[in-house]
Design an enzyme around this catalytic site. Structure first.
Site, PDB file in Angstrom:
ATOM      1  CG  ASP A  42      -6.680  -4.473  -0.627  1.00 25.98           C
ATOM      2  OD1 ASP A  42      -7.158  -5.376  -1.338  1.00 25.98           O
ATOM      3  OD2 ASP A  42      -6.529  -3.294  -1.000  1.00 25.98           O
ATOM      4  CG  ASP A  44      -4.602  -4.627  -6.863  1.00 33.00           C
ATOM      5  OD1 ASP A  44      -3.383  -4.819  -6.988  1.00 33.00           O
ATOM      6  OD2 ASP A  44      -5.476  -5.391  -7.338  1.00 33.00           O
TER       7      ASP A  44
END
Ligand SMILES: [Zn+2]
Length: 558
Positions: A42, A44
């Site tokens: 992922d 952020d």
């Protein structure tokens, strides 16, 4: 065909926005690693600090230790992809050009990624790629030339873990202050930060590969797994690894695991005998029975024994019997001091999936899965009978409400409402259960399904499960039959034991039920909490939604 050999994503209409123009072709780690080819990350909150809707490269700040951790993965031959929801594109908060500038800055700081997979949609778009939908994971695996089950995804919220699981990948949650407590509790694998997640990924990868392959040839290996059907099924990959390094494999199992033992590839002979220090409702220790078991084990003539156990069981009483029977090389997992009872004393941290835990013991004993044999659950083809013809075409949903341990069974009233909701959504539902569960399956099936209670033995159930489009089931044997057939699972998981260890292995899964219920980690066989709250609160609508997430349509096939 196993789910991890096809790619449901290809048949779906989702648009994945691939920000990188580099195709992710190329070779994977050589020799082929046992568990993983790729790590999906992922963006952020996981790789870089979360700056909401950021379109400014100057605001990119890597999380502490990110560069060194990613370089460790690269050095280990793992391929890397970013999988990220960027609904700011749909909402017009930044442009595609700004996002590419941010990604260029990320690569400047953190090194190159083999692929970037971006969902540009909003929740309202109903796409197949916005996490927790599994589309980005399928797309990343395809870009990297592998399958979801050979990927592990690292993310900071429940959506990340959900997407990984729904694709059949592993998911590691690295919580941040924005991670909700219930997401942490529900995750099967949690790490304190990105470097810790990477260290554990590499440790697990290493643990299933022998550091010193066995030099002395093994003619006969005695392997042991002495509890219920599910326990025997999850030990299957490890038994296949032993079988790859031995001329003959003899399996000692208990009466409750016998039917599952008959389904395992790699087993040449089975000895069935109860072990009073393993059984949940044991009879007294009968000295004569123990002497006769010891003699029988001695007659096997094993030149190696590998004793597989659950984390709360002891291998040592059996190790003593094996020593008395003259077995010279004994391997087992033991936190308790084994003295001279074990030649290989193996230890495994809490939280490792049972199939990998067992594979790591096999590795410690010198064995690994042969090339081409994936670390998935498998059954002997010749042991599974044809499916009864009167069940119609494949593509039905199997609901299995019961469990040998009532604490892990779905309450009948909940199961009844689930059948009704599934029928309303257009699913054909088969309700399965053992001979002693007929009253429950009849009641549950009356809501709109077909009652198969008591109609099959375990092998017959395996045949029915194999042609299902999905199985709705608690933490019990049929969940592992589904995993062995590559059939997606909606797991109604009572948290009495850790999901990370006992959840369906390497198969698309959606977990439902209250992971924080007071029965958590009690290992209780019957629910210790009035009202069985971990599963009584399951919303039937969530089961229907879970099937949609798993790409199981009400019209029939998946
Ligand atoms: Zn999307």
């Amino acid at each position: 065909m196993r789910q991890d050999q096809e790619d449901p994503y290809q048949r779906r209409s989702a648009q994945v926005y691939a920000a990188a123009d580099r195709a992710g072709s190329g070779s994977v780690a050589s020799p082929r690693a046992v568990l993983y080819d790729a790590v999906l990350l992922d963006r952020d909150g996981t790789l870089i600090e979360d700056v909401p809707y950021n379109g400014d490269p100057e605001k990119v700040r890597p999380v502490p230790g990110a560069r060194a951790a990613l370089d460790r993965l690269r050095a280990a031959g793992l391929r890397l992809a970013v999988v990220t929801n960027q609904s700011g594109l749909a909402r017009g908060y930044f442009t595609g050009e700004q996002m590419r500038a941010v990604h260029a800055r990320v690569e400047e700081l953190l090194g190159r990624f083999d692929a970037w997979l971006v969902c540009p949609h909003d929740d309202a778009d109903g796409c197949d790629c916005r996490k927790p939908a599994p589309g980005l994971v399928y797309a990343a695996a395809r870009e990297l030339g592998t399958t979801p089950s050979r990927c592990v995804l690292v993310g900071d919220i429940g959506r990340d873990v959900g997407a990984a699981m729904a694709a059949g990948a592993a998911g590691v949650l690295v919580p941040t202050p924005v991670t909700r407590p219930e997401e942490v509790v529900a995750a099967g694998w949690v790490a304190t930060d990105l470097p810790a997640a990477v260290a554990e990924i590499l440790r697990r990868q290493q643990a299933v590969q022998p550091s010193t392959p066995t030099t002395e040839p093994v003619r006969t290996a005695l392997v042991v797994r002495s509890d219920s059907a599910g326990d025997v099924l999850v030990t299957g990959p490890a038994i296949r690894a032993v079988a790859a390094g031995a001329e003959r494999v003899v399996l000692l199992c208990g009466p409750r695991g016998r039917a599952a033992a008959d389904l395992l590839p790699g087993v040449d002979e089975i000895i069935e005998h109860p072990l009073p220090w393993i059984d949940p409702a044991p009879g007294p220790v009968d000295p004569e029975a123990m002497r006769s078991l010891s003699a029988r084990l001695g007659a096997v003539g094993a030149d190696q024994a590998v004793v597989f156990t659950s984390f709360h069981q002891s291998a040592l009483p059996l190790a003593l019997l094996l020593r008395m029977a003259g077995v010279h090389r004994i391997a087992a997992i033991s936190d308790d001091y084994p003295g001279s009872l074990l030649d290989i004393r193996h230890r495994v941290p809490v939280g490792v999936p049972e199939p990998e835990r067992a594979l790591s013991l096999a590795a410690a004993a010198g064995h690994r899965l042969p090339h081409g044999d994936e670390p998935v659950l498998r059954l002997r083809r010749d042991a599974v009978p044809p499916r009864p013809a009167d069940l119609g075409d494949p593509g039905y949903v199997v609901l299995h409400p019961g469990s040998a341990a009532s604490s892990r069974a779905c309450p009948p009233e909940v199961a009844t409402r689930i059948v009704g909701a599934l029928a309303d959504a257009g699913h054909r539902v088969l309700v399965t259960g053992g001979p002693d569960e007929r009253a429950v399956t009849a009641r549950v099936a009356a809501a709109g399904g077909t009652d198969l209670g008591g109609r099959t033995d375990l092998a017959g159930l395996a045949a029915i499960v194999a042609d299902a489009s999905a199985v709705v089931v608690g933490n019990t044997g049929p969940a592992h039959l589904a995993a062995a057939a590559g059939v997606p699972v909606v797991s109604l998981f009572a948290p009495t034991v850790p999901f990370g260890q006992w959840g369906p292995y390497r198969v698309p899964t959606v977990r439902l039920g209250d992971a924080a219920a007071p029965c958590r980690d009690t290992r209780a066989a019957s629910c210790p909490v009035p009202g069985h709250p971990c599963l009584s609160g399951v919303d039937p609508g969530d089961v229907v939604d879970a099937l949609q997430t798993l790409a199981v349509s009400g019209g029939g096939g998946r």
